[in-house]
Design an enzyme around this catalytic site. Structure first.
Site, PDB file in Angstrom:
ATOM      1  N   TYR A  25      13.536  43.966  -3.242  1.00 26.65           N
ATOM      2  CA  TYR A  25      13.511  44.854  -2.079  1.00 26.65           C
ATOM      3  C   TYR A  25      13.580  46.321  -2.504  1.00 26.65           C
ATOM      4  CZ  TYR A  25      14.184  40.616   0.645  1.00 26.65           C
ATOM      5  OH  TYR A  25      14.031  39.375   1.208  1.00 26.65           O
ATOM      6  N   GLY A  66       5.276  37.843  -2.188  1.00 22.22           N
ATOM      7  CA  GLY A  66       6.364  38.380  -1.362  1.00 22.22           C
ATOM      8  C   GLY A  66       6.103  39.826  -0.978  1.00 22.22           C
ATOM      9  N   ASN A  79      22.127  37.045  -4.651  1.00 22.98           N
ATOM     10  CA  ASN A  79      20.684  37.031  -4.863  1.00 22.98           C
ATOM     11  C   ASN A  79      20.227  38.374  -5.445  1.00 22.98           C
ATOM     12  OD1 ASN A  79      17.928  36.703  -4.826  1.00 22.98           O
ATOM     13  ND2 ASN A  79      17.808  36.141  -2.664  1.00 22.98           N
ATOM     14  N   VAL A  95       8.786  32.332  -0.952  1.00 23.49           N
ATOM     15  CA  VAL A  95       7.540  31.990  -1.634  1.00 23.49           C
ATOM     16  C   VAL A  95       7.810  30.754  -2.477  1.00 23.49           C
ATOM     17  CG1 VAL A  95       5.813  32.758  -3.319  1.00 23.49           C
ATOM     18  CG2 VAL A  95       6.739  34.383  -1.645  1.00 23.49           C
ATOM     19  N   GLY A 114       5.728  35.479  -8.765  1.00 23.94           N
ATOM     20  CA  GLY A 114       5.237  36.341  -9.826  1.00 23.94           C
ATOM     21  C   GLY A 114       3.818  36.833  -9.594  1.00 23.94           C
ATOM     22  N   PHE A 149      17.603  26.604  -1.616  1.00 19.98           N
ATOM     23  CA  PHE A 149      17.788  27.758  -2.491  1.00 19.98           C
ATOM     24  C   PHE A 149      19.021  28.570  -2.103  1.00 19.98           C
ATOM     25  CE2 PHE A 149      17.002  32.325  -3.235  1.00 19.98           C
ATOM     26  CZ  PHE A 149      16.931  32.333  -4.615  1.00 19.98           C
ATOM     27  N   GLU A 150      19.212  28.789  -0.790  1.00 16.24           N
ATOM     28  CA  GLU A 150      20.326  29.616  -0.329  1.00 16.24           C
ATOM     29  C   GLU A 150      21.591  28.811  -0.042  1.00 16.24           C
ATOM     30  OE1 GLU A 150      18.890  32.184   2.838  1.00 16.24           O
ATOM     31  OE2 GLU A 150      18.207  33.619   1.329  1.00 16.24           O
TER      32      GLU A 150
END
Length: 152
Positions: A131, A97, A124, A87, A93, A24-25
């Site tokens: 956050y 997290g 991101n 997650v 959803g 993902f990153e």
């Protein structure tokens, strides 16, 4: 769904989610972690190199939050550094997290930590919004630097 501290038998599932996060990153090409490294450095070493909270659905780990403690600072209180929050995409959803973050906040309070610190990639934006939604704020007082020991 349960939030709990990870145990040694979770190592392979934790590694699977760490690997998904690396994809993902976009750092999967440099990802050097194995399930054995997770097991040794997180559960067999004392003190461990990292700690981990997991979200589990029965025996399936569906979310991880990896962290470690930063020693006492000028405020004479430690901090927690959150290294990874991930997650499984099939379970997003459902506030998993958020539940992991609030469990980390409880861990920080129990250990007299003044702050929880972390970084988020500039691209991101969904992470940044998440956050901010839970009450975190971006720290613009300090710039993040790194020094690669394998370069001249």
């Amino acid at each position: 769904m349960t939030i709990r501290k990870a145990v040694k038998k979770d190592s392979t599932q934790i590694w699977n989610l760490m690997r998904e996060l690396a994809v993902f990153e976009k750092y999967i090409d440099s990802f050097a972690i194995t399930p054995e490294i997770v097991r040794k450095k997180g559960f067999q070493k004392q003190p461990p190199d990292f700690y981990c909270l997991v979200a589990s659905d029965n025996d399936l780990i569906i979310g991880i939050l990896v962290y470690y403690f930063l020693p006492f600072t000028a405020q004479n209180r430690p901090a927690i550094y959150m290294k990874e929050l991930y997650v499984d995409q099939n379970y997003r959803g459902h506030k998993i997290g958020e539940k992991l973050m609030f469990a980390l906040k409880e861990e920080a309070i129990m250990n007299n930590c003044l702050q929880i610190k972390w970084t988020v990639a500039p691209w991101n934006t969904s992470g940044q919004k998440f956050y901010e939604r839970i009450g975190a704020s971006q720290n613009n007082d300090w710039l993040s630097y790194e020094w690669n020991t394998e370069e001249n």
